[in-house]
Design an enzyme around this catalytic site. Structure first.
Site, PDB file in Angstrom:
ATOM      1  N   GLY A 557       0.815  -1.211   0.000  1.00  0.00           N
ATOM      2  CA  GLY A 557       0.000   0.000   0.000  1.00  0.00           C
ATOM      3  C   GLY A 557       0.845   1.256   0.000  1.00  0.00           C
ATOM      4  N   ASP A 558       1.960   1.242   0.722  1.00  0.00           N
ATOM      5  CA  ASP A 558       2.866   2.398   0.715  1.00  0.00           C
ATOM      6  C   ASP A 558       3.476   2.613  -0.662  1.00  0.00           C
ATOM      7  OD1 ASP A 558       2.595   3.263   3.312  1.00  0.00           O
ATOM      8  OD2 ASP A 558       4.268   2.084   4.082  1.00  0.00           O
ATOM      9  N   ILE A 559       3.873   1.523  -1.310  1.00  0.00           N
ATOM     10  CA  ILE A 559       4.472   1.629  -2.638  1.00  0.00           C
ATOM     11  C   ILE A 559       3.467   2.228  -3.623  1.00  0.00           C
ATOM     12  CG2 ILE A 559       5.422   0.315  -4.571  1.00  0.00           C
ATOM     13  CD1 ILE A 559       7.332   0.316  -2.238  1.00  0.00           C
TER      14      ILE A 559
END
Length: 785
Positions: A557-559
């Protein structure tokens, strides 16, 4: 955008179609070129695939195999700005000599290298790119992330590539851009390869527990929750207080558990106590109570539950799509654009609805306004990457924000990272996130930090002081972009909300990246990548079945949020070039990952965890091969490939057996089919099996972990993906490379990550214009530390 929006001609494929959809969301005119029988997605999933990927586009039909097919396509390209080319063999002939064209080629493995001709599917690219190796239980097979995440990583990179090409075209002609889906996946693994690069270690698949951060998947009374112990002493204390109040703390009140190293060492025990507490409560109620205490927990929802999410509804995330059968509600775009406006209504085109575009006179090429035109460098001058001349103030930390600014820095932006010992980035300081062969207490040696902060400068500035904020305001006045991933109220409390930023710098591009966004009833919710994935539907679909959810534990999700924020930043710079206006991109990490959930909302309640299978192809799966924890990913897309596979594995009779002759029959007889293929694979190495299958045109590839990506993958090696640089403290090591190659204005890794505060004096002198005396005074007062 401008009066004449950029025109994109899309030759679609599974690795390119989301890029076209993203460009629709940015206001570009996207023209889908379909074969006479219509794009294949019109027949997938009852037409839902076409509704999702191609609503909002225009449609022309061209028979590219016909004698005049290339000429027809060329007429269309003469008026285009971008060719989004997902064709297997490309459209170079039609694009030849069209100097204005930004030609983005999106392929499974890239245009050069020994495997450039290999066939790829989402599963196979996820295997060869390293994604599969870090999802699933450690003693079970690798597990695919749902809704074609490998394809979508390639597509968002392709959309970024297209905008970089437009940006570079302000200084010169268009160019060919090579996007390798495998490299896009390999660049998006969080610590997947970094553990090997920096600690000679290959972590096992983590199951439902994050390999670094004390978070994971927990069972609730009515489903699952994503969450854990948090990332700060405050969060641990708040969780412990809650457990005490409910008399559920067991032995966790003992002083030993105040030590985060001790908690990590005995995490299984700590998690069991927390699970006993969580397991008696409904997921939504527990998440609300946790968030009231500012603890990062979220209910694991399925895609059909997303319209009930009050945050998504309040921010008008969803899109209404007009289809021939009526109105449909679909997932929206990752961020509102431009200037806070979001496309919420789309129309599905019929085949050839815009056929007249083939006969229109060519449009004049779009040119930069005089104020934005930049002289091209001398013929013998240095190559200037696409974002050369853009200055970014980087207020981000951990992964999502730094991943965004890494992309900007890789393509030439001057990125100034603001940090300090008083506001430590956990990826510099936290022992459990430290990847290093040396002491885990040195803030300059962490491979995690050093990977996502290469090509940047570092200033040590304490922004908790009035003088520190004054210095920050001085820097803002001289920057083009500010990126931050704080919680939603931090910048306002610092006196640096968007209106205040505009007063300092009227045309600033401000990109905020909070978990939930700056508006809406949940804008104050605390989030990590795993909790955002839980709320988006991604976690709930990652598993083998409804009762066997594994979840996505690493920072996918961060990527995704970082990639979408980079796309938003470049789009905002282009918008400013056309209009003279900056804007606030209020990016919600939840919306960013929800926008990557493909057709799942359109398909409704029928959607659930499905392991590695495909809804139409058979067989598709991951099979154990020779060696410890070695696996082969295989996709058979049609009966021709099935016949070829049967010959390769020495079972030609299965090709004509009525039990296995069609994909539907093979799904019914999965035990027979998987047994035959699995028996063959088990006797040889995954690489050898893949080569035999690929030689017959069957998509197949070994499941590669960090060691195999770095040491053995011939395709990544041929493309120069891993780049050797020497850090002044951490020493020499390999960096993950840039997955998109601009042939005229390439990005790259110019410098290693900065030592904390290494550029403080130079930046304050040269950018903010401070005198040496003023800098000395600030240092004496502890502002620069």
């Amino acid at each position: 955008m401008s009066e004449q929006a950029p025109r994109v001609v899309e030759l679609s494929s599974p690795f390119a179609r989301f890029a076209g959809r993203l460009l629709v969301g940015l206001g570009h005119e996207v023209v889908l070129v379909e074969p006479p029988e219509g794009d294949e997605t019109r027949r997938e999933q009852g037409g839902d695939a076409f509704v999702h990927w191609h609503a909002g586009k225009r449609s022309v039909t061209v028979d590219l195999a016909a004698p005049d097919g290339t000429a027809q396509l060329r007429r269309l390209l003469r008026g285009a700005d971008i060719l989004l080319d997902g064709m297997e063999h490309g459209a170079e002939a039609a694009a030849e000599g069209l100097d204005q064209l930004v030609h983005v080629r999106v392929t499974p493995f890239g245009l050069v290298g020994p495997r450039s001709g290999w066939k790829g599917t989402d599963l196979v690219v996820a295997a060869l790119g390293g994604m599969l190796a870090q999802v699933g239980d450690p003693d079970g097979p690798p597990l695919r992330l749902p809704e074609n995440q490998a394809e979508q990583l390639a597509s968002v990179n392709a959309a970024i590539a297209a905008l970089l090409g437009l940006r570079a075209r302000r200084r010169g002609p268009g160019q060919l851009i090579d996007v390798s889906a495998q490299a896009c996946v390999a660049a998006a693994l969080e610590a997947g390869a970094l553990a090997y690069l920096h600690e000679d270690r290959v972590p096992p698949r983590p199951g439902s527990v994050h390999p670094l951060v004390p978070h994971g998947l927990f069972r609730a009374a009515d489903g699952h929750l994503g969450g854990g112990l948090g990332g700060s002493p405050r969060m641990w204390d708040a969780l412990l207080d809650w457990l005490r109040e409910e008399k559920a703390d067991a032995d966790l009140a003992e002083p030993r558990w105040q030590d985060p190293v001790e908690r990590k060492k005995h995490q299984d025990h700590v998690f069991k106590v927390v699970q006993d507490f969580v397991g008696t409560r409904p997921k939504a109620e527990f998440a609300r109570q946790a968030q009231a205490r500012k603890l990062p927990w979220a209910a694991v929802d399925l895609p059909h539950e997303l319209p009930d999410n009050p945050q998504l509804a309040a921010r008008d995330f969803f899109t209404q799509v007009t289809t021939p059968e009526g109105e449909r509600t679909d997932l929206g775009f990752p961020f509102a654009f431009p200037e806070g406006r979001r496309r919420t209504e789309l129309v599905v085109p019929g085949p050839g609805d815009d056929q007249g575009l083939l006969d229109d006179p060519p449009r004049a090429a779009r040119t930069a306004p005089a104020s934005e035109a930049v002289p091209a460098p001398a013929a013998d001058g240095p190559v200037r990457p696409a974002l050369d001349g853009v200055r970014v103030l980087d207020l981000t930390w951990v992964l999502a924000g730094p991943y965004c600014t890494k992309i900007l820095a890789d393509h030439g932006a001057e990125v100034i990272k603001v940090e300090s010992a008083g506001r430590p980035d956990p990826t510099r300081f936290a022992p459990f996130m430290h990847l290093s062969r040396g002491p885990h207490t040195d803030p300059n040696t962490n491979g995690y930090f050093n990977e996502v902060n290469r090509n940047k400068q570092s200033i040590a500035l304490d922004t908790r002081t009035e003088e520190g904020i004054a210095v920050l305001r001085g820097l803002i006045a001289h920057c083009d972009v500010i990126v931050e991933n704080f919680s939603s109220t931090v910048m306002t409390k610092l006196g640096l909300g968007y209106e205040a930023l505009r007063a300092i710098n009227p045309d600033i591009v401000y990109v905020s990246m909070s978990g939930m966004g700056h508006t809406g009833p949940r804008n104050g919710w605390v989030s990590y990548a795993d909790t955002v994935s839980a709320s988006s539907g991604l976690t709930g679909l990652t598993g083998w079945g409804p009762d066997d959810v594994v979840g996505v534990i690493y920072g996918h999700g961060d990527i995704v949020a970082g990639l979408q924020a980079a796309l938003a930043t470049i789009a905002a710079l282009e918008h400013r070039a056309e209009t003279g206006r900056g804007q606030h991109i209020d990016l919600s990490q939840l919306e960013a990952i929800a926008a990557h959930m493909g057709t799942s909302l359109l398909r409704g309640t029928e959607v659930g965890p499905a392991g590695n299978t495909h809804p139409a192809w058979s067989p598709q799966g991951v099979y154990r091969s020779l060696g410890a924890d070695r696996w082969l990913a295989v996709s058979v897309r049609d009966d021709t490939e099935w016949t070829a596979l049967c010959e390769v594995i020495g079972r030609p009779e299965l090709a004509t057996d009525e039990r296995t002759r069609t994909a539907e029959a093979r799904r019914r007889e999965s035990a027979l089919v998987d047994g035959a293929l699995g028996t063959w694979v088990r006797t040889m190495s995954a690489d050898s099996a893949a080569e035999l299958l690929q030689a017959r045109g069957i998509p197949a590839g070994a499941v590669q972990d960090g060691r195999e990506l770095v040491e053995h993958d011939p395709q990544l090696r041929a493309r120069g993906f891993y780049v050797h640089k020497e850090h002044p403290v951490a020493g020499a090591f390999l960096h993950e490379g840039v997955p998109i190659t601009l042939t005229r204005t390439p990005g790259g890794i110019r410098e290693p990550a900065p030592v904390l505060g290494a550029d403080t004096d130079a930046v304050l002198r040269e950018v903010a214009g401070l005198t040496p005396e003023r800098i000395q005074h600030l240092r004496a007062d502890g502002v620069l530390r």
